[in-house]
Design a protein around this motif. Structure first.
Motif, PDB file in Angstrom:
ATOM      1  N   CYS A   1      47.572  50.802  30.789  1.00  0.00           N
ATOM      2  CA  CYS A   1      47.069  51.041  29.503  1.00  0.00           C
ATOM      3  C   CYS A   1      47.759  52.327  28.718  1.00  0.00           C
ATOM      4  CB  CYS A   1      45.375  51.221  29.431  1.00  0.00           C
ATOM      5  SG  CYS A   1      45.005  49.342  29.986  1.00  0.00           S
TER       6      CYS A   1
ATOM      7  N   CYS B   1      41.590  44.949  34.628  1.00  0.00           N
ATOM      8  CA  CYS B   1      42.825  46.237  34.624  1.00  0.00           C
ATOM      9  C   CYS B   1      42.326  47.331  35.656  1.00  0.00           C
ATOM     10  CB  CYS B   1      43.116  46.914  33.434  1.00  0.00           C
ATOM     11  SG  CYS B   1      44.865  47.932  33.367  1.00  0.00           S
TER      12      CYS B   1
ATOM     13  N   HIS C   1      51.527  47.501  35.265  1.00  0.00           N
ATOM     14  CA  HIS C   1      50.984  47.680  33.824  1.00  0.00           C
ATOM     15  C   HIS C   1      50.287  48.847  33.870  1.00  0.00           C
ATOM     16  CE1 HIS C   1      48.329  47.099  30.394  1.00  0.00           C
ATOM     17  NE2 HIS C   1      47.561  47.449  31.265  1.00  0.00           N
TER      18      HIS C   1
ATOM     19  N   CYS D   1      41.796  53.441  29.650  1.00  0.00           N
ATOM     20  CA  CYS D   1      41.945  51.948  30.242  1.00  0.00           C
ATOM     21  C   CYS D   1      41.132  51.089  29.284  1.00  0.00           C
ATOM     22  CB  CYS D   1      41.756  52.086  31.620  1.00  0.00           C
ATOM     23  SG  CYS D   1      41.966  50.295  32.074  1.00  0.00           S
ATOM     24  N   ARG D   2      41.909  49.866  28.893  1.00  0.00           N
ATOM     25  CA  ARG D   2      41.317  48.908  28.123  1.00  0.00           C
ATOM     26  C   ARG D   2      40.425  47.851  28.904  1.00  0.00           C
ATOM     27  NH1 ARG D   2      46.335  48.698  25.975  1.00  0.00           N
ATOM     28  NH2 ARG D   2      46.568  46.893  26.877  1.00  0.00           N
TER      29      ARG D   2
ATOM     30  N   CYS E   1      44.381  50.054  36.196  1.00  0.00           N
ATOM     31  CA  CYS E   1      45.412  51.103  36.107  1.00  0.00           C
ATOM     32  C   CYS E   1      45.136  52.512  36.217  1.00  0.00           C
ATOM     33  CB  CYS E   1      46.223  50.847  34.691  1.00  0.00           C
ATOM     34  SG  CYS E   1      45.182  51.573  33.332  1.00  0.00           S
TER      35      CYS E   1
HETATM   36 ZN    ZN Z   1      44.197  49.624  32.150  1.00  0.00          ZN
END
Ligand code: ZN
Length: 116
Positions: free
Chosen positions: A56, A104, A54, A111-112, A106
């Motif tokens: 974002c 997350c 994944h 990034c969320r 990422c």
């Molecule tokens: Zn992220």
């Protein structure tokens, strides 16, 4: 088109049972939800698409397409992808209550912070 996320199509109600089985055997579980009724389980029989992480700010996206009456999950490029660049797409997990938040990692600028 980059790759199909292929695997065994299973009914949603069976995913918990399968996940528990894989957990009990120490097998990493790879599933992709098609819709409310069906999930592709790529854990034992699936394409390399199951290893795509994944992000974002991804370079790919997923779509469910219909091919001769069957639903298939396909990963498409969002932009030109350079050789050696990691493929990513947004998992778009449903939003869940704070207790069940998956962080997350990422590393994207925007990034969320959570996958769900
Ligand atoms: Zn992220």
């Amino acid at each position: 088109m980059v790759i199909e996320y292929s695997g065994i199509v299973v009914r949603s109600v069976l995913t918990d049972k399968r996940e528990k089985f894989y957990d009990s055997k120490g097998i990493g579980c790879y599933m992709f939800r098609i819709d409310e009724a069906e999930v592709v389980d790529a854990t034992m029989h699936g394409s390399a698409a199951r290893f795509i992480n994944h992000s974002c700010e991804p370079n790919c996206y997923s779509r469910v397409i219909h091919v001769e009456g069957h639903k298939r999950i396909v990963i498409f490029a969002l932009r030109r992808i350079l050789r050696g660049e990691e493929l990513t797409y947004d998992y778009k997990f449903p939003i869940e209550e704070p207790a069940a938040k998956l962080p997350c990692n990422c590393g994207a600028r925007r990034c969320r912070r959570f996958l769900n």
